[in-house]
Write a protein that holds these residues in place. Structure first.
Motif, PDB file in Angstrom:
ATOM      1  N   ASP A  30      69.005  91.254 -16.800  1.00 35.71           N
ATOM      2  CA  ASP A  30      68.347  91.647 -15.379  1.00 35.71           C
ATOM      3  C   ASP A  30      67.591  90.413 -14.934  1.00 35.71           C
ATOM      4  OD1 ASP A  30      69.498  94.019 -15.503  1.00 35.71           O
ATOM      5  OD2 ASP A  30      67.738  95.308 -16.290  1.00 35.71           O
TER       6      ASP A  30
ATOM      7  N   ARG B 162      69.555  85.620  -7.708  1.00 36.29           N
ATOM      8  CA  ARG B 162      69.346  86.253  -6.215  1.00 36.29           C
ATOM      9  C   ARG B 162      68.280  85.096  -5.408  1.00 36.29           C
ATOM     10  NH1 ARG B 162      67.906  91.178  -9.037  1.00 36.29           N
ATOM     11  NH2 ARG B 162      69.430  92.629  -8.886  1.00 36.29           N
TER      12      ARG B 162
ATOM     13  N   GLU C  14      81.372  91.813 -12.818  1.00 32.57           N
ATOM     14  CA  GLU C  14      81.271  93.132 -12.332  1.00 32.57           C
ATOM     15  C   GLU C  14      79.543  93.096 -12.031  1.00 32.57           C
ATOM     16  OE1 GLU C  14      84.927  93.405 -13.616  1.00 32.57           O
ATOM     17  OE2 GLU C  14      83.399  92.830 -14.553  1.00 32.57           O
ATOM     18  N   LEU C  15      78.671  92.789 -12.867  1.00 27.31           N
ATOM     19  CA  LEU C  15      77.218  92.980 -12.889  1.00 27.31           C
ATOM     20  C   LEU C  15      76.717  91.748 -11.769  1.00 27.31           C
ATOM     21  CD1 LEU C  15      76.416  92.273 -16.721  1.00 27.31           C
ATOM     22  CD2 LEU C  15      75.857  94.096 -15.181  1.00 27.31           C
TER      23      LEU C  15
ATOM     24  N   SER D 259      78.695  90.746  -8.995  1.00 26.09           N
ATOM     25  CA  SER D 259      79.069  91.488  -7.805  1.00 26.09           C
ATOM     26  C   SER D 259      78.047  92.501  -7.364  1.00 26.09           C
ATOM     27  CB  SER D 259      80.352  92.077  -7.987  1.00 26.09           C
ATOM     28  OG  SER D 259      81.461  91.053  -7.950  1.00 26.09           O
ATOM     29  N   GLU D 260      77.642  93.291  -8.345  1.00 24.78           N
ATOM     30  CA  GLU D 260      76.581  94.262  -7.968  1.00 24.78           C
ATOM     31  C   GLU D 260      75.078  93.747  -7.675  1.00 24.78           C
ATOM     32  OE1 GLU D 260      74.327  98.147 -10.229  1.00 24.78           O
ATOM     33  OE2 GLU D 260      76.289  97.336 -10.942  1.00 24.78           O
ATOM     34  N   ALA D 261      74.830  92.538  -8.264  1.00 25.64           N
ATOM     35  CA  ALA D 261      73.246  92.058  -7.996  1.00 25.64           C
ATOM     36  C   ALA D 261      73.630  90.966  -7.038  1.00 25.64           C
ATOM     37  CB  ALA D 261      73.067  91.164  -9.323  1.00 25.64           C
TER      38      ALA D 261
ATOM     39  N   PRO E  58      75.428  90.872  -3.957  1.00 19.39           N
ATOM     40  CA  PRO E  58      76.419  91.524  -3.026  1.00 19.39           C
ATOM     41  C   PRO E  58      76.547  90.399  -1.564  1.00 19.39           C
ATOM     42  CG  PRO E  58      74.223  92.686  -2.756  1.00 19.39           C
ATOM     43  CD  PRO E  58      74.187  91.836  -3.810  1.00 19.39           C
TER      44      PRO E  58
END
Length: 314
Positions: free
Chosen positions: A91, A98, A118-119, A121-123, A125
């Protein structure tokens, strides 16, 4: 081209050295201030497969120092390259990414195994995400020195949101990599390529760690070769059921990679010896997870997962 490389392990140092030497503007973000200070003060010592050594000036900072000082505002990256191992994609790092990719900077992810895209892509976007695989070998011998131990190729392709950056940034990156002497290409089938790399890693990494041998030594013993073949067949069957479409001879490719990186110690072997976390959960554990969802057995993948974890790392 402006490139931020996150991670100053073997792969991050190797790419930072060659890109910087070729004249690209590189910011190398290390985990610790100590490593970053050594790199900035003394340079990056890079040794080629030919034995040639070069000390290369690099701009290095720890991630916390770079972001904490607000330096990211003075450097506008065209690309961010993520060169840390899977256990580091947590995290805290996602929060850092970001900030580094704010405004839609494309990110190139170089992790082994599965699950990280996948992690990301979610974090992230709003960021164009690209997956990359490499068959190169590299060994970090101290915080500021890296040896290229095997030749290989870097292949990358779009995973998500590629339309947000267009084709030109991808071509720019390919030109920069090629200009730095990095054998690279783009693929429209990157998800298949990721599964192919997973298949290679699922055999080479755990077995070199268990038997404590270099890549080239792995197939030289008949007993090890038998286990390689069995683990390869089980893993290939599971990955085909999961969507692997390639029709090439994957067993011969595996043997070819062992030969091309004969003097390389796999990252999992080095991690086990150093008592560090390994990527076993995302490699053989990832294949076992596919098998569970598909209702297929994964006895050998389960076994090497347990054996590597028993060696003292996870």
């Amino acid at each position: 081209m402006n490139i931020i490389i996150v991670g100053a392990g073997a792969l991050g140092l190797s790419y930072a050295a060659r890109l910087s030497r070729a004249g690209e503007e590189v910011v190398l973000l290390a985990r610790t201030d100590k490593q970053a200070e050594a790199l900035s003060a003394e340079g990056l010592l890079y040794k080629e497969t030919t034995g040639e050594e070069t000390t290369i000036e690099v701009f290095a900072r720890s991630v916390s120092d770079y972001l904490g000082s607000g330096r990211e505002g003075a450097f506008s990256p065209d690309w961010v390259m993520l060169a840390v191992k899977q256990p580091s994609v947590d995290d805290g790092l996602l929060d850092d990414l970001r900030r580094l990719t704010a405004g839609g900077v494309p990110l190139l992810a170089l992790q082994n195994g599965i699950g990280h895209m996948e992690l990301l892509s979610e974090a992230l976007p709003d960021s164009p995400l690209f997956a990359a695989i490499t068959t190169e070998g590299a060994l970090r011998t101290d915080p500021r020195a890296v040896i290229r131990t095997g030749t290989g190729r870097l292949t990358f392709g779009s995973w998500a949101n590629a339309d947000k950056c267009g084709a030109e940034p991808q071509k720019m990156l390919l030109r920069a990599l090629s200009g730095a002497g990095i054998d690279a290409d783009m693929s429209k089938e990157i998800k298949d390529q990721v599964l192919l790399k997973l298949l290679l890693n699922a055999v080479i990494n755990p077995l070199t760690a268990i038997f404590q041998v270099k890549n080239g030594d792995l197939p030289r013993d008949p007993y090890r070769l038998m286990l390689m073949r069995a683990l390869h067949e089980e893993s290939e069957g599971i990955l085909r059921a999961a969507g692997l479409a390639s029709t090439e001879d994957h067993w011969e490719r595996l043997l070819g990679v062992c030969a091309a990186t004969a003097q390389n110690e796999s990252s999992m072997l080095r991690d086990v010896r150093a008592g560090r976390d390994t990527e076993i959960k995302w490699i053989n554990g990832g294949i076992a997870a596919y098998a569970k969802r598909l209702g297929m057995p994964s006895r050998l993948n389960d076994a090497v997962l347990a054996l590597v974890e028993a060696l003292g790392a996870s």
